[in-house]
Motif scaffolding. Structure first.
Motif, PDB file in Angstrom:
ATOM      1  N   ASN A   8      96.000  10.958 189.046  1.00  0.00           N
ATOM      2  CA  ASN A   8      96.327  11.611 187.767  1.00  0.00           C
ATOM      3  C   ASN A   8      96.735  13.075 187.894  1.00  0.00           C
ATOM      4  OD1 ASN A   8      95.392   9.260 186.285  1.00  0.00           O
ATOM      5  ND2 ASN A   8      93.325  10.044 186.532  1.00  0.00           N
ATOM      6  N   SER A  13      99.333  20.653 188.096  1.00  0.00           N
ATOM      7  CA  SER A  13      97.882  20.656 187.914  1.00  0.00           C
ATOM      8  C   SER A  13      97.165  20.910 189.229  1.00  0.00           C
ATOM      9  CB  SER A  13      97.419  19.324 187.323  1.00  0.00           C
ATOM     10  OG  SER A  13      98.002  19.127 186.057  1.00  0.00           O
ATOM     11  N   THR A  48      96.478  21.577 178.736  1.00  0.00           N
ATOM     12  CA  THR A  48      96.294  20.755 177.546  1.00  0.00           C
ATOM     13  C   THR A  48      95.137  19.788 177.789  1.00  0.00           C
ATOM     14  OG1 THR A  48      97.803  19.035 178.309  1.00  0.00           O
ATOM     15  CG2 THR A  48      98.777  20.876 177.057  1.00  0.00           C
ATOM     16  N   ASN A  50      95.381  16.808 178.231  1.00  0.00           N
ATOM     17  CA  ASN A  50      95.762  15.844 179.261  1.00  0.00           C
ATOM     18  C   ASN A  50      95.179  16.220 180.614  1.00  0.00           C
ATOM     19  OD1 ASN A  50      97.161  14.288 177.474  1.00  0.00           O
ATOM     20  ND2 ASN A  50      99.163  15.094 178.014  1.00  0.00           N
ATOM     21  N   TYR A  53      91.554  15.091 180.609  1.00  0.00           N
ATOM     22  CA  TYR A  53      91.462  13.646 180.841  1.00  0.00           C
ATOM     23  C   TYR A  53      91.853  13.288 182.274  1.00  0.00           C
ATOM     24  CZ  TYR A  53      91.762  13.715 175.704  1.00  0.00           C
ATOM     25  OH  TYR A  53      91.574  13.982 174.380  1.00  0.00           O
ATOM     26  N   ALA A  54      92.843  13.976 182.825  1.00  0.00           N
ATOM     27  CA  ALA A  54      93.287  13.697 184.187  1.00  0.00           C
ATOM     28  C   ALA A  54      92.177  14.000 185.193  1.00  0.00           C
ATOM     29  CB  ALA A  54      94.537  14.504 184.511  1.00  0.00           C
ATOM     30  N   HIS A  63      92.886   5.506 185.680  1.00  0.00           N
ATOM     31  CA  HIS A  63      93.986   6.166 184.975  1.00  0.00           C
ATOM     32  C   HIS A  63      93.403   6.943 183.798  1.00  0.00           C
ATOM     33  CE1 HIS A  63      97.666   6.681 182.607  1.00  0.00           C
ATOM     34  NE2 HIS A  63      98.292   6.552 183.774  1.00  0.00           N
ATOM     35  N   TRP A  64      93.971   8.099 183.514  1.00  0.00           N
ATOM     36  CA  TRP A  64      93.400   8.950 182.465  1.00  0.00           C
ATOM     37  C   TRP A  64      93.442   8.288 181.093  1.00  0.00           C
ATOM     38  CZ3 TRP A  64      96.357  10.661 178.374  1.00  0.00           C
ATOM     39  CH2 TRP A  64      97.745  10.600 178.508  1.00  0.00           C
ATOM     40  N   GLN A  65      94.350   7.353 180.867  1.00  0.00           N
ATOM     41  CA  GLN A  65      94.415   6.667 179.574  1.00  0.00           C
ATOM     42  C   GLN A  65      93.335   5.600 179.429  1.00  0.00           C
ATOM     43  OE1 GLN A  65      98.552   5.427 179.559  1.00  0.00           O
ATOM     44  NE2 GLN A  65      99.102   7.178 178.274  1.00  0.00           N
ATOM     45  N   ARG A  72      86.160  10.675 175.695  1.00  0.00           N
ATOM     46  CA  ARG A  72      87.161  11.701 175.391  1.00  0.00           C
ATOM     47  C   ARG A  72      86.626  12.672 174.341  1.00  0.00           C
ATOM     48  NH1 ARG A  72      93.320   9.583 175.347  1.00  0.00           N
ATOM     49  NH2 ARG A  72      93.205   8.274 177.178  1.00  0.00           N
TER      50      ARG A  72
END
Length: 134
Positions: A8, A13, A48, A50, A53-54, A63-65, A72
């Motif tokens: 991720n 990053s 952000t 994201n 989460y990453a 996976h971050w999703q 979250r």
């Protein structure tokens, strides 16, 4: 495993994490997701959610999703609490309270009428013709 090779974590990053001293999975795991995110934020970068989460996905090797909504929300709450403790930015003052002004007919001052210096002229006649008649 280096930050550049974590799941991720993209090149930007990974660069941010390296610049704040987090170079491996073990470095990030030692301080946790929120603290890693806050170090990036305190360094002046503009991460952000994201990234939050990453980082969590990298630690969990998913996976971050795939991070559950409840987790979250916990991460967001922790990041917001940590962000609230940050000092105000140096390059601009802290936000002041917002004021709302409500105007009513009683308080609205009518703007002064526009005075162009000319008398009202009858339609179709120019100023010179109107002056000659008077």
């Amino acid at each position: 495993m280096s930050a550049a090779k974590l799941r991720n974590i993209g090149p930007k990053s990974a660069a941010w994490l390296r610049q704040v001293g987090l170079r491996s999975h073990e470095d990030i795991a030692a301080i946790g997701t929120v603290e890693a995110f806050m170090r990036v934020k305190r360094a002046g970068f503009k991460p952000t959610l994201n990234l939050l989460y990453a980082i969590e996905g990298a630690l969990l090797d998913c996976h971050w999703q795939e991070i559950p909504d409840q987790r979250r929300n916990e991460l967001i709450a922790a990041a917001e609490a940590a962000t609230a403790l940050l000092p105000a930015p140096r390059n601009r003052p802290a936000a002041a309270p917002v004021r709302t002004t409500v105007l009513t007919e009683d308080t609205v001052a009518m703007p002064p009428s526009y005075d162009d210096g000319f008398d009202d002229e009858p339609a179709g006649e120019g100023r010179d013709e109107a002056e000659e008649r008077e």
